[in-house]
Design a protein around this motif. Structure first.
Motif, PDB file in Angstrom:
ATOM      1  N   ASP A 169      18.019  79.833  83.331  1.00 54.96           N
ATOM      2  CA  ASP A 169      18.851  79.032  84.232  1.00 54.96           C
ATOM      3  C   ASP A 169      20.249  79.658  84.330  1.00 54.96           C
ATOM      4  O   ASP A 169      21.156  79.312  83.571  1.00 54.96           O
ATOM      5  CB  ASP A 169      18.924  77.602  83.683  1.00 54.96           C
ATOM      6  CG  ASP A 169      19.741  76.695  84.583  1.00 54.96           C
ATOM      7  OD1 ASP A 169      20.028  77.098  85.733  1.00 54.96           O
ATOM      8  OD2 ASP A 169      20.112  75.598  84.128  1.00 54.96           O
ATOM      9  N   THR A 170      20.379  80.616  85.235  1.00 59.93           N
ATOM     10  CA  THR A 170      21.673  81.282  85.420  1.00 59.93           C
ATOM     11  C   THR A 170      21.791  81.695  86.879  1.00 59.93           C
ATOM     12  O   THR A 170      20.900  81.413  87.679  1.00 59.93           O
ATOM     13  CB  THR A 170      21.795  82.513  84.479  1.00 59.93           C
ATOM     14  OG1 THR A 170      23.130  82.997  84.528  1.00 59.93           O
ATOM     15  CG2 THR A 170      20.848  83.644  84.863  1.00 59.93           C
ATOM     16  N   TRP A 230      27.598  83.091  88.258  1.00 62.12           N
ATOM     17  CA  TRP A 230      28.086  82.814  86.888  1.00 62.12           C
ATOM     18  C   TRP A 230      28.258  84.118  86.111  1.00 62.12           C
ATOM     19  O   TRP A 230      29.306  84.358  85.503  1.00 62.12           O
ATOM     20  CB  TRP A 230      27.105  81.889  86.131  1.00 62.12           C
ATOM     21  CG  TRP A 230      27.703  81.351  84.844  1.00 62.12           C
ATOM     22  CD1 TRP A 230      28.328  80.153  84.673  1.00 62.12           C
ATOM     23  CD2 TRP A 230      27.765  82.010  83.567  1.00 62.12           C
ATOM     24  NE1 TRP A 230      28.776  80.018  83.369  1.00 62.12           N
ATOM     25  CE2 TRP A 230      28.438  81.146  82.667  1.00 62.12           C
ATOM     26  CE3 TRP A 230      27.330  83.244  83.088  1.00 62.12           C
ATOM     27  CZ2 TRP A 230      28.667  81.474  81.326  1.00 62.12           C
ATOM     28  CZ3 TRP A 230      27.573  83.563  81.751  1.00 62.12           C
ATOM     29  CH2 TRP A 230      28.227  82.691  80.888  1.00 62.12           C
ATOM     30  N   THR A 262      31.492  87.776  83.366  1.00 65.44           N
ATOM     31  CA  THR A 262      31.305  89.046  82.640  1.00 65.44           C
ATOM     32  C   THR A 262      31.574  90.295  83.481  1.00 65.44           C
ATOM     33  O   THR A 262      31.760  91.368  82.922  1.00 65.44           O
ATOM     34  CB  THR A 262      29.847  89.189  82.131  1.00 65.44           C
ATOM     35  OG1 THR A 262      28.988  89.454  83.242  1.00 65.44           O
ATOM     36  CG2 THR A 262      29.366  87.948  81.415  1.00 65.44           C
ATOM     37  N   THR A 303      33.849  85.236  69.652  1.00 63.60           N
ATOM     38  CA  THR A 303      33.816  86.703  69.682  1.00 63.60           C
ATOM     39  C   THR A 303      34.789  87.232  70.732  1.00 63.60           C
ATOM     40  O   THR A 303      35.519  88.195  70.492  1.00 63.60           O
ATOM     41  CB  THR A 303      32.386  87.198  70.000  1.00 63.60           C
ATOM     42  OG1 THR A 303      31.479  86.584  69.097  1.00 63.60           O
ATOM     43  CG2 THR A 303      32.282  88.704  69.873  1.00 63.60           C
TER      44      THR A 303
HETATM   45  N1  COA Z   1      24.441  81.227  83.051  1.00 59.97           N
HETATM   46  C1  COA Z   1      24.951  80.015  83.336  1.00 59.97           C
HETATM   47  N2  COA Z   1      25.619  79.288  82.433  1.00 59.97           N
HETATM   48  C2  COA Z   1      25.753  79.787  81.198  1.00 59.97           C
HETATM   49  C3  COA Z   1      25.236  81.047  80.834  1.00 59.97           C
HETATM   50  C4  COA Z   1      24.561  81.762  81.827  1.00 59.97           C
HETATM   51  N3  COA Z   1      24.040  82.983  81.583  1.00 59.97           N
HETATM   52  N4  COA Z   1      25.543  81.283  79.543  1.00 59.97           N
HETATM   53  C5  COA Z   1      26.227  80.224  79.095  1.00 59.97           C
HETATM   54  N5  COA Z   1      26.342  79.310  80.103  1.00 59.97           N
HETATM   55  C6  COA Z   1      27.017  78.001  80.059  1.00 59.97           C
HETATM   56  C7  COA Z   1      27.079  77.414  78.689  1.00 59.97           C
HETATM   57  O1  COA Z   1      25.879  76.752  78.379  1.00 59.97           O
HETATM   58  C8  COA Z   1      28.246  76.476  78.807  1.00 59.97           C
HETATM   59  O2  COA Z   1      27.805  75.302  79.427  1.00 59.97           O
HETATM   60  P1  COA Z   1      28.346  73.861  78.945  1.00 59.97           P
HETATM   61  O3  COA Z   1      29.825  73.927  79.192  1.00 59.97           O
HETATM   62  O4  COA Z   1      27.592  72.928  79.808  1.00 59.97           O
HETATM   63  O5  COA Z   1      28.015  73.792  77.483  1.00 59.97           O
HETATM   64  C9  COA Z   1      29.173  77.191  79.797  1.00 59.97           C
HETATM   65  O6  COA Z   1      28.359  78.155  80.453  1.00 59.97           O
HETATM   66  C10 COA Z   1      30.362  77.863  79.149  1.00 59.97           C
HETATM   67  O7  COA Z   1      29.885  78.608  78.035  1.00 59.97           O
HETATM   68  P2  COA Z   1      30.864  79.466  77.191  1.00 59.97           P
HETATM   69  O8  COA Z   1      30.092  80.151  76.115  1.00 59.97           O
HETATM   70  O9  COA Z   1      32.073  78.647  76.773  1.00 59.97           O
HETATM   71  O10 COA Z   1      31.332  80.497  78.313  1.00 59.97           O
HETATM   72  P3  COA Z   1      32.395  81.634  78.224  1.00 59.97           P
HETATM   73  O11 COA Z   1      33.411  81.468  79.299  1.00 59.97           O
HETATM   74  O12 COA Z   1      32.895  81.841  76.822  1.00 59.97           O
HETATM   75  O13 COA Z   1      31.544  82.915  78.620  1.00 59.97           O
HETATM   76  C11 COA Z   1      30.492  84.766  77.485  1.00 59.97           C
HETATM   77  C12 COA Z   1      30.442  83.278  77.819  1.00 59.97           C
HETATM   78  C13 COA Z   1      29.332  85.099  76.589  1.00 59.97           C
HETATM   79  C14 COA Z   1      30.400  85.552  78.778  1.00 59.97           C
HETATM   80  C15 COA Z   1      31.834  85.070  76.801  1.00 59.97           C
HETATM   81  O14 COA Z   1      32.037  84.168  75.737  1.00 59.97           O
HETATM   82  C16 COA Z   1      31.907  86.450  76.257  1.00 59.97           C
HETATM   83  O15 COA Z   1      31.925  87.413  77.002  1.00 59.97           O
HETATM   84  N6  COA Z   1      32.001  86.585  74.930  1.00 59.97           N
HETATM   85  C17 COA Z   1      32.110  87.870  74.288  1.00 59.97           C
HETATM   86  C18 COA Z   1      30.772  88.469  74.289  1.00 59.97           C
HETATM   87  C19 COA Z   1      30.799  89.895  73.887  1.00 59.97           C
HETATM   88  O16 COA Z   1      31.439  90.682  74.496  1.00 59.97           O
HETATM   89  N7  COA Z   1      30.080  90.198  72.836  1.00 59.97           N
HETATM   90  C20 COA Z   1      29.885  91.503  72.410  1.00 59.97           C
HETATM   91  C21 COA Z   1      31.078  92.018  71.720  1.00 59.97           C
HETATM   92  S1  COA Z   1      30.621  93.555  71.127  1.00 59.97           S
END
Ligand code: COA
Length: 334
Positions: free
Chosen positions: A31-32, A36, A41, A226
């Motif tokens: 579900d994406t 988004w 990203t 992270t």
């Molecule tokens: N599609 C749609 N919605 C998604 C999703 C996706 N692929 N993945 C997560 N969501 C939802 C979540 O369930 C959450 O919903 P909720 O508010 O109803 O609970 C909402 O989006 C926000 O999630 P959150 O984790 O707070 O989003 P974010 O803005 O932090 O973005 C990442 C998520 C993963 C993109 C971000 O945290 C990130 O880039 N983190 C670092 C990751 C990384 O670089 N790791 C490797 C380092 S080496």
């Protein structure tokens, strides 16, 4: 008196599997949406290897290109070191042994290291030490990942972020300090080990039906935590390595941060004051390829004519462990 010897990066090569997986494709599995993923990203697509392709297959192809560009025969390589979190085999043999055999490099040391997305910086540090201690003359270092093999395709918060690929470099001995790998810094903090991990199938939680049913063999990530620590650490690391070497951002031709997320790259680039045109960006087409990310980005710049022999590069990586590291080097590819 004997002249000092320096390590230099004499060639780069990369390989990506041919199968392109778009955000649209993933929206049919979890579900994406393209909206988004793009907004959070910057990633538009990534590559996934085929079922019968292993990490060593990607690594071997990248390595062959790097060897060709270095104008070296396999027999001239003294050691093969691979960084990966998705090795061919769970414990042994190492992916490096498989790659060395594929290339016809026999009776030479070959081993893997595990430093997650910081793997290429750790490889550079090792190669620099081996060369400058005069232990070896030519070392093949490879960051390679079939991350799709450890992705949970039911977890939308991780499966949209990563991709497969490999990047390889030859590090050789030179007497010319101006072309050297000037400095490499590696670091870690295991207090944050649970931020990014594959909890199952190691000695902590050995493989069992329960472990597999709980899907603990796959990558788990605390994305938000992270993200915040990545931006802070990547920025601080660059400030420190530049200061230590009496350099400023204006002395750098290309800043090559780990390609995890466009928002992290932009935040770090802006905090450090690098103009966009000096910041490497391939995350939109490859996603996060972990240990392969930095050499794949260098290769992209090289193939697009943006860097040449003499370009000064600043590398900056961050990943599971947590691990991080940075390096300043002058590109010596032809
Ligand atoms: N599609 C749609 N919605 C998604 C999703 C996706 N692929 N993945 C997560 N969501 C939802 C979540 O369930 C959450 O919903 P909720 O508010 O109803 O609970 C909402 O989006 C926000 O999630 P959150 O984790 O707070 O989003 P974010 O803005 O932090 O973005 C990442 C998520 C993963 C993109 C971000 O945290 C990130 O880039 N983190 C670092 C990751 C990384 O670089 N790791 C490797 C380092 S080496």
């Amino acid at each position: 008196m004997e002249k000092p010897i320096y390590a230099t990066l004499t060639s780069i090569g990369a390989y990506v599997p041919s199968r392109i997986v778009t955000n649209e494709d993933l929206s049919k599995i979890v579900d994406t949406s393209d909206e988004w993923i793009t907004k959070r990203t910057g990633i538009k697509e990534r590559r996934f290897a085929e079922g019968n392709e292993a990490t060593s297959d990607l690594a071997t192809k990248a390595a062959r290109l790097a060897l060709k560009r270095a104008n070296l025969e396999a027999s001239e390589i003294d050691a093969v070191i691979v960084a990966t979190i998705s090795p061919d085999f769970f414990c042994m043999p190492s992916t490096a042994c498989v790659v060395a055999n594929n290339l016809g490099i026999l009776d030479k040391p070959a081993f893997d290291i595990a430093a997650a997305c910081s793997g290429f910086i750790y490889l550079l540090s090792l190669a620099k030490s081996f060369i400058e201690s005069k232990t070896y003359k030519n070392i093949l270092i490879i960051g390679a990942e079939k991350i799709s093999s450890i992705l949970d395709m039911q977890d939308r918060s991780t499966c949209v972020l990563f991709g497969d690929g490999a990047g390889a470099a030859v590090i050789s001995a030179t007497e010319d300090k101006n072309l050297s790998v000037l400095d490499v810094r590696c670091s870690s903090n295991g207090q944050y080990q649970e931020f990014l991990m594959t909890p199952g199938c190691g000695s902590r939680n050995p493989a069992s039906v329960e472990i597999l049913q709980e899907r603990l063999q796959f990558i788990k990530m605390k994305g938000n935590e992270t993200f915040k620590i990545a931006v802070k650490t990547l920025t601080k690391d660059v400030v420190e390595i530049l200061a230590k070497n009496n350099l400023s951002k204006d002395d750098i031709d290309f800043f090559i941060p780990h390609q995890a997320n466009l928002r992290i790259i932009s935040a770090v680039g802006e905090a450090l004051g690098f103009p966009n045109e000096k910041v490497a960006l391939v995350v939109q087409k490859y996603g996060n390829t972990s240990a392969a990310s930095i050499p794949m980005a260098i290769n992209d710049l090289y193939e697009n004519g943006k860097i040449q022999c003499g370009s000064r590069l600043l590398l900056d990586a961050f990943g599971g462990g947590l691990t991080w590291g940075s390096a300043i080097l002058t590109f010596n590819g032809k």
